[in-house]
Design a protein around this motif. Sequence first.
Motif, PDB file in Angstrom:
ATOM      1  N   ASP A 149       1.033  -1.526  -0.095  1.00 41.03           N
ATOM      2  CA  ASP A 149       0.064  -0.350   0.330  1.00 41.03           C
ATOM      3  C   ASP A 149       0.976   1.573  -0.426  1.00 41.03           C
ATOM      4  OD1 ASP A 149      -1.094   1.961   1.258  1.00 41.03           O
ATOM      5  OD2 ASP A 149      -3.145   0.706   0.639  1.00 41.03           O
ATOM      6  N   PRO A 150       0.316   2.362  -0.719  1.00 39.41           N
ATOM      7  CA  PRO A 150       1.463   3.687  -1.450  1.00 39.41           C
ATOM      8  C   PRO A 150       1.323   4.544  -0.262  1.00 39.41           C
ATOM      9  CG  PRO A 150       0.191   3.536  -2.764  1.00 39.41           C
ATOM     10  CD  PRO A 150      -0.051   2.332  -2.323  1.00 39.41           C
ATOM     11  N   ARG A 151       0.254   4.922   0.602  1.00 39.05           N
ATOM     12  CA  ARG A 151       0.433   5.239   1.477  1.00 39.05           C
ATOM     13  C   ARG A 151       1.423   4.788   3.183  1.00 39.05           C
ATOM     14  NH1 ARG A 151      -5.501   8.900   0.845  1.00 39.05           N
ATOM     15  NH2 ARG A 151      -5.063   9.551  -1.555  1.00 39.05           N
ATOM     16  N   ILE A 152       0.530   3.751   3.559  1.00 41.34           N
ATOM     17  CA  ILE A 152       1.026   3.160   4.005  1.00 41.34           C
ATOM     18  C   ILE A 152       2.764   2.512   4.808  1.00 41.34           C
ATOM     19  CG2 ILE A 152       0.976   0.881   5.546  1.00 41.34           C
ATOM     20  CD1 ILE A 152      -1.883   0.996   4.650  1.00 41.34           C
ATOM     21  N   THR A 153       2.974   2.402   3.906  1.00 43.60           N
ATOM     22  CA  THR A 153       4.566   2.370   3.449  1.00 43.60           C
ATOM     23  C   THR A 153       5.417   3.212   3.664  1.00 43.60           C
ATOM     24  OG1 THR A 153       4.195   0.402   1.904  1.00 43.60           O
ATOM     25  CG2 THR A 153       6.024   0.955   1.799  1.00 43.60           C
ATOM     26  N   ALA A 154       4.858   4.567   2.348  1.00 39.76           N
ATOM     27  CA  ALA A 154       5.306   5.771   2.314  1.00 39.76           C
ATOM     28  C   ALA A 154       5.393   6.156   3.822  1.00 39.76           C
ATOM     29  CB  ALA A 154       4.877   6.829   0.951  1.00 39.76           C
ATOM     30  N   LYS A 195      13.081  -5.440   4.294  1.00 46.83           N
ATOM     31  CA  LYS A 195      13.162  -6.544   2.976  1.00 46.83           C
ATOM     32  C   LYS A 195      11.303  -5.750   1.802  1.00 46.83           C
ATOM     33  CE  LYS A 195      17.157  -7.954   2.669  1.00 46.83           C
ATOM     34  NZ  LYS A 195      17.741  -7.768   2.747  1.00 46.83           N
ATOM     35  N   LYS A 196      11.154  -5.683   0.900  1.00 40.85           N
ATOM     36  CA  LYS A 196      10.325  -5.144   0.306  1.00 40.85           C
ATOM     37  C   LYS A 196       8.933  -5.956   0.399  1.00 40.85           C
ATOM     38  CE  LYS A 196      11.981  -6.871  -3.965  1.00 40.85           C
ATOM     39  NZ  LYS A 196      12.588  -7.206  -5.583  1.00 40.85           N
ATOM     40  N   GLU A 197       9.131  -7.581   1.135  1.00 40.26           N
ATOM     41  CA  GLU A 197       8.254  -8.449   0.684  1.00 40.26           C
ATOM     42  C   GLU A 197       7.837  -8.360   2.743  1.00 40.26           C
ATOM     43  OE1 GLU A 197      11.382  -9.862  -1.654  1.00 40.26           O
ATOM     44  OE2 GLU A 197      11.172  -9.452  -0.122  1.00 40.26           O
ATOM     45  N   VAL A 198       8.633  -7.641   3.273  1.00 43.67           N
ATOM     46  CA  VAL A 198       7.851  -7.682   4.610  1.00 43.67           C
ATOM     47  C   VAL A 198       7.182  -6.102   4.624  1.00 43.67           C
ATOM     48  CG1 VAL A 198       9.038  -6.718   7.008  1.00 43.67           C
ATOM     49  CG2 VAL A 198       9.725  -8.265   5.582  1.00 43.67           C
ATOM     50  N   LEU A 199       7.431  -5.243   3.730  1.00 46.16           N
ATOM     51  CA  LEU A 199       6.633  -3.826   4.080  1.00 46.16           C
ATOM     52  C   LEU A 199       5.576  -4.146   2.708  1.00 46.16           C
ATOM     53  CD1 LEU A 199       8.951  -1.383   2.817  1.00 46.16           C
ATOM     54  CD2 LEU A 199       7.779  -1.608   4.938  1.00 46.16           C
ATOM     55  N   LYS A 200       5.820  -5.651   2.298  1.00 46.15           N
ATOM     56  CA  LYS A 200       3.981  -5.397   1.945  1.00 46.15           C
ATOM     57  C   LYS A 200       3.263  -6.525   3.033  1.00 46.15           C
ATOM     58  CE  LYS A 200       2.348  -8.641  -2.283  1.00 46.15           C
ATOM     59  NZ  LYS A 200       2.477  -9.916  -2.957  1.00 46.15           N
ATOM     60  N   GLU A 201       4.041  -7.407   3.473  1.00 43.16           N
ATOM     61  CA  GLU A 201       2.627  -7.623   4.623  1.00 43.16           C
ATOM     62  C   GLU A 201       2.831  -6.208   5.267  1.00 43.16           C
ATOM     63  OE1 GLU A 201       3.145 -11.479   7.739  1.00 43.16           O
ATOM     64  OE2 GLU A 201       4.597 -10.840   6.310  1.00 43.16           O
ATOM     65  N   ILE A 202       3.383  -5.824   6.035  1.00 46.59           N
ATOM     66  CA  ILE A 202       2.958  -4.784   6.874  1.00 46.59           C
ATOM     67  C   ILE A 202       1.682  -3.849   6.165  1.00 46.59           C
ATOM     68  CG2 ILE A 202       3.418  -3.193   8.032  1.00 46.59           C
ATOM     69  CD1 ILE A 202       6.334  -4.590   8.919  1.00 46.59           C
ATOM     70  N   SER A 203       1.772  -3.481   5.775  1.00 41.44           N
ATOM     71  CA  SER A 203       0.907  -3.083   4.933  1.00 41.44           C
ATOM     72  C   SER A 203      -0.193  -3.298   4.971  1.00 41.44           C
ATOM     73  CB  SER A 203       1.147  -1.358   3.377  1.00 41.44           C
ATOM     74  OG  SER A 203       1.643  -3.212   2.195  1.00 41.44           O
ATOM     75  N   SER A 204      -0.457  -4.712   4.000  1.00 40.03           N
ATOM     76  CA  SER A 204      -1.379  -5.437   4.473  1.00 40.03           C
ATOM     77  C   SER A 204      -2.074  -5.600   5.579  1.00 40.03           C
ATOM     78  CB  SER A 204      -0.882  -7.012   3.442  1.00 40.03           C
ATOM     79  OG  SER A 204      -2.289  -7.608   3.310  1.00 40.03           O
TER      80      SER A 204
END
Length: 477
Positions: free
Chosen positions: A342-347, A373-382
């Motif tokens: 998610d762009p806003r959460i990740t930012a 790692k990018k995979e970690v950020l993807k899971e966190i934002s999800s």
Amino acid sequence: MIRLKYKIGLEIHTQLTESKTKLFCDCDSDYRKYEPNTNVCPICLGLPGALPVPRRNPLKLALAVADSFDCQIPEYMVFTRKHYFYPDLPKNYQITQYEKAGGIPVCLKGILKFFDPDKLIWKSVTLRRMNIEEDPGKTEYSEGNILLSEFAYLDYNRSGVPLLEIVTEPEIETPKDARKAVEYLLLTMEYIGAINPRLEGSFRVDANISVEGGERVEVKNIGSTLDLEKALKYEIFRQSKIVEEGGKIRRETRHWDSIRGVTKPLRSKETEEEYLYFPDPDIPAILTKPLLVEAKSKEFYTPERIMNKITMYGVTQKIAWSLITVKPSAELFLESVRIGADPRITARILAVDYKGLMKKSGKNIHDKNNWPKKEVLKEISSLIRNKVYTYDEIKYNILPKLLENNEIINISLPEKIEPSNLIITVLNEEKKAVEDFISGKKEALDYLVGQVLKKAKGKAIDPKLIRKIIEINIKKS
């Protein structure tokens, strides 16, 4: 004091630290790791009979920088000799470029756009020229300065390192704008892969300033952007006071004393004629088009282009700028969003909270290995987007653990606990903080929340919920 009009122009000297070679020989451009006078050869020592041969990497990087600022790039470049005597210049002349006396630099005119994060607007200043030249050696004095020292040490490891000089027109409006312009220039060069601006001595700035009714004064060798702003503020004050008291500002060169926060006279200002410029007979004219095509074949993005990409995802300019100022975080953001984060959460995670944790812990924010790692950020934002956990639960319980191990993939919070009993205990123990909050000190509430989290001993608990319950309990009492 009456505010007098003034003009500010800059000469920014940036080493092409990432060029791998010196400008005219194969010695290492990363000279800092060598013992004194070991990263040298007959060419960079200026020994008789040693002929300079321009290296491709420095020229390509210089042209890439010129192209990124919409410069007018000539069909060919011509190197010139600039004559002056100084012990760290072994040939008694510097090989440089000049737009007069038969010389042709890599850039004849351009525009330096830079972002003002305070006003969230883009500003610009005209570039007069960019020219690539060789850096001289380094002089170190036995007692710290030229006036007190009995002798000096000369280290020629730096001699011949490629140096890009960027000269602006005297259009910069304020000392703060001067600082921001240089910071943005360095940031752009870092994105291009031309410089690591955090290396000691990788850039220095000569600031030219004149107030209404006075001659131009040059302040030499300013080594940081913060000192640049301070030096300009001091010079505006100093020159304005002299003019208002009926004195006269004479053309001179001054030195910035960063310890005392003042500029000091260095010497009378040289004229261009004194340098006896003429084209270097040992170096033929060099065609720029083949080098520019080669430079542009390597894909890179300027900070402006990346900022436009980030804001297209709905991220605010303020958050986007915080991402961009640290290259690894901006690159990680784009990589994470590309795989579904998610762009806003990740930012927000990268630009605010994780960045803040890294700074607090003393970790190098410019080292990409320190970021998750990018995979970690993807899971966190999800997890946050799907309301499995709140943002604050992730912020207070997961991000600190991620700082210790940035490769964890399976994100899970400890068992949740009921916070009411902990809150009552804290309110009874921290009566001074409760009184402070009642009297209007908002930071006392943050302290109380922190104490509850501390007593939770790592168990999952929502800080927003704690805050709300504390406020309710205090109002009841």
